[in-house]
Design a protein around this motif. Structure first.
Motif, PDB file in Angstrom:
ATOM      1  N   ARG A 437      35.665  22.267  82.430  1.00  0.00           N
ATOM      2  CA  ARG A 437      34.621  22.462  83.437  1.00  0.00           C
ATOM      3  C   ARG A 437      34.664  21.408  84.546  1.00  0.00           C
ATOM      4  NH1 ARG A 437      30.156  25.637  82.542  1.00  0.00           N
ATOM      5  NH2 ARG A 437      30.256  25.297  80.294  1.00  0.00           N
ATOM      6  N   ASP A 442      29.851  23.759  88.437  1.00  0.00           N
ATOM      7  CA  ASP A 442      28.850  24.819  88.419  1.00  0.00           C
ATOM      8  C   ASP A 442      29.391  26.117  87.838  1.00  0.00           C
ATOM      9  OD1 ASP A 442      30.596  25.374  90.455  1.00  0.00           O
ATOM     10  OD2 ASP A 442      29.060  25.887  91.932  1.00  0.00           O
ATOM     11  N   THR A 444      30.295  29.075  85.261  1.00  0.00           N
ATOM     12  CA  THR A 444      29.639  29.618  84.070  1.00  0.00           C
ATOM     13  C   THR A 444      30.580  29.495  82.878  1.00  0.00           C
ATOM     14  OG1 THR A 444      30.474  31.848  84.454  1.00  0.00           O
ATOM     15  CG2 THR A 444      28.391  31.250  85.529  1.00  0.00           C
ATOM     16  N   ASP A 445      30.015  29.667  81.694  1.00  0.00           N
ATOM     17  CA  ASP A 445      30.853  29.623  80.495  1.00  0.00           C
ATOM     18  C   ASP A 445      31.923  30.703  80.533  1.00  0.00           C
ATOM     19  OD1 ASP A 445      29.365  27.529  79.586  1.00  0.00           O
ATOM     20  OD2 ASP A 445      28.256  28.671  78.068  1.00  0.00           O
ATOM     21  N   GLU A 446      31.584  31.869  81.061  1.00  0.00           N
ATOM     22  CA  GLU A 446      32.554  32.964  81.140  1.00  0.00           C
ATOM     23  C   GLU A 446      33.718  32.591  82.054  1.00  0.00           C
ATOM     24  OE1 GLU A 446      29.307  33.270  81.464  1.00  0.00           O
ATOM     25  OE2 GLU A 446      28.839  34.300  79.579  1.00  0.00           O
ATOM     26  N   GLU A 447      33.418  31.944  83.168  1.00  0.00           N
ATOM     27  CA  GLU A 447      34.477  31.531  84.090  1.00  0.00           C
ATOM     28  C   GLU A 447      35.371  30.461  83.468  1.00  0.00           C
ATOM     29  OE1 GLU A 447      32.444  32.202  88.485  1.00  0.00           O
ATOM     30  OE2 GLU A 447      31.848  30.458  87.297  1.00  0.00           O
TER      31      GLU A 447
END
Length: 585
Positions: A437, A442, A444-447
């Motif tokens: 990350r 910023d 998302t967890d999916e990204e």
């Protein structure tokens, strides 16, 4: 004079205002305490008058009321003094550390090439702590003692100037002794700090090289050297503390001589009938308290001198020129152009003094193409990549991105368009997901998970007990080199920047890991401006353009086919590596 302290000790506006309030309340506390001495004298004077002249005893309600008022005033003054000395400067030291860290964040990397990291750590932690202690324990106490004592001295002159001089002469003499020692003590402070930095460096080096030390059976030699460093540090510290202790105790002795001179002078004046016994008693009460505010200031005044040295080191960081520029970065495309660029590592802030690394380097890395920088070690390949990202500024010539000179762009704005994958991956003691990350906070967890899958991280993360929430240890100590590299590539994929710098991203990997990493890289590089640094010629044969560097200059450039056909430096390097590939034990 206080404004001079503000500059000398790097006080912020809030700390300066707090210091002034702290001095006021320290002065008030000292005067209230002296008022308590006056209250005691009032009670004793009334009691003596009752015994000698038959006067009425002081009223008990008046005494009780006075005692209560004294207690309340003393509590309030002490409370305000604590808040405006200790609390204010504890917050100030935190802000100073943050300020230094922010300054370091904006400095060009050439600064870190000139400064030792252990020394910088000592400045952030040790020097700030020294200044914090000087702020909270010395400044307010010292100035408050000076002001309150001056007021008491002026008042005492109204009663008896001879006793006033006898009681107060030792104060300026004691301080003169300490200030006279400032010059001889300064080298000891500097040597003390240098030895502490040396011990930190020795311990850090031993920990960093522990595997190599054990592998070469050098434990005894390294430990002997480390113990010797610690012993030298102890000797220097002991010498400094002994010298400082002698000076401070000498000042204490001189300060307390005021009591003796007050007694002798007072006895002479009483015998001569020039002052009354109660006047002498009043001065004796006063001298039991008047030196107390100076006790801590005298003991810690040497810290105030040491804080000047600490402040000068902090100022040297704060005075370093920042890598500044416009935050408005709007390039016309993302071609990276080197136009007659020269660079040299050196002692100066701009790298002008020192041996040249690059000389008259010109090439263009086109958007949508892979440009490979090749050449022998020390030819300037990594330096070019770092100049492209403005980790350093060129000594002469221009580096442009989309026609914009990077020297005029704020580094943070510029690096928003860069993704960098180094050979030596740096990871934090965090989870796998937390490390990925970093590419985009910023996301998302999916990204994050999508970037991890694209970088082929699922293969090894799936074997971990907690999956992407697994802690990976300091600098990824629980991962292999290929696994760490894939996390680094996942960061770059998550950032999805238009310019990608690859500095020997696969050089230290085994064949299987290299294959997996190259698969991840193929997803990262699509449609971007890519600058690749590689020693393995086979990894750059598919590049769109090759730039061959030798001795800091462009020896040749062109497509792989053109350079192989020309039979120049690139063709020679490819031939040498093909020959070495057939070497067997």
């Amino acid at each position: 004079m206080l404004d001079g302290f503000r500059e000398k000790y790097l006080l912020s506006d809030n700390a300066y205002a707090g210091m002034r309030r702290g001095i006021f309340w320290t002065t008030a506390t000292n005067l209230v305490t002296m008022g308590g001495i006056g209250f005691l004298f009032y009670a004793m004077d009334g009691f003596v008058a009752h015994l000698t002249d038959g006067a009425e005893l002081p009223s008990l309600p008046v005494l009780a009321l006075g005692l209560a008022a004294f207690a309340v005033a003393l509590f309030l003054c002490n409370w305000q003094q604590y808040n405006n000395t200790y609390c204010v400067f504890y917050r100030e030291s935190g802000q100073q550390r943050i300020g230094i860290a922010e300054r370091l964040r904006k400095l060009p990397l050439s600064f870190f090439g000139r400064r030792d990291l252990a020394d910088l750590t000592e400045t952030i932690m040790g020097d700030v702590q020294t200044m914090e202690h000087a702020y909270s324990h010395v400044l307010g106490e010292l100035w408050g003692a000076v002001i309150s004592t001056s007021i008491v001295f002026a008042g005492s002159l109204l009663f008896c100037w001879q006793l006033s001089l006898a009681a107060f002469w030792s104060i300026p003499v004691a301080f003169a002794m300490l200030f006279a020692s400032r010059g001889p003590l300064k080298p000891l402070f500097e040597a003390n700090r240098a030895q502490k930095v040396g011990v930190t460096e020795a311990i850090q080096e031993t920990l960093d090289c522990v595997r190599e030390i054990r592998a070469t059976n050098q434990e005894g030699r390294y430990l002997e050297g480390l113990f010797g460093q610690v012993d030298r540090c102890e000797r220097v510290c002991a010498k400094g503390e002994l010298t400082n202790g002698l000076v401070v105790n000498g000042a204490y002795a001189v300060l307390r001589l005021g009591i003796a001179t007050t007694v002798v002078t007072g006895a002479s004046l009483v015998a001569a009938g020039q002052v009354g016994l109660m006047t002498l008693f009043a001065f004796l009460l006063m001298v039991t308290r008047i030196y107390a505010p100076f006790d801590q200031a005298l003991a810690l005044l040497s810290e105030l001198f040491a804080a000047q040295t600490s402040a000068s080191r902090m100022r040297s960081i704060m005075d370093e020129p920042l890598a500044t520029g416009s935050a408005d970065f709007r390039p016309d495309g993302h071609d990276v152009e080197f136009d007659h660029v020269a660079f040299g590592y050196g002692a100066g802030p701009d790298g002008r003094a020192g041996e040249k690394v690059l000389e008259d380097v010109s090439f263009v890395a086109r958007e949508g193409e892979v440009t490979a920088l090749v050449g022998p070690s020390g030819s300037g390949k990594s330096t070019c990549a770092r100049l492209a990202a403005r980790f350093w500024d060129a000594t002469s010539g221009t580096v442009r991105v989309g026609g914009v000179d990077v020297a005029g762009v704020d580094p943070e704005a510029l690096l928003a368009d860069y993704a960098v994958v180094f050979q030596d991956v740096l990871l934090f003691d965090d989870t796998v997901m937390g490390n990925i990350r970093l590419g985009r906070r910023d996301a998302t967890d999916e990204e994050v998970l999508a970037a991890a899958r694209a970088a082929n991280c699922d293969e090894f993360v799936g074997r971990m007990a907690d999956g992407y929430q697994t802690m990976i240890g300091e600098n990824g100590s629980r991962l292999s080199g290929g696994e760490r590299q894939r996390i680094s590539i996942a960061r770059a994929l998550l950032k999805d920047a238009p310019i990608v710098l690859l500095d020997e991203a696969t050089a230290s990997l085994d064949v299987e890991s290299e294959t997996q990493v190259q698969g991840a890289l193929s997803r990262l590089l699509a449609g971007k401006t890519v600058i690749v640094i590689a020693h393995r010629m086979r990894t750059v044969l598919s590049a769109d353009k090759i730039v061959v560097l030798r001795d800091g200059r462009v020896a040749e450039q062109g497509s792989p086919e053109e350079l192989l056909a020309a039979g120049g430096e690139f063709a020679r390097m490819v031939g040498l590596q093909r020959e070495s590939a057939g070497w067997r034990l």
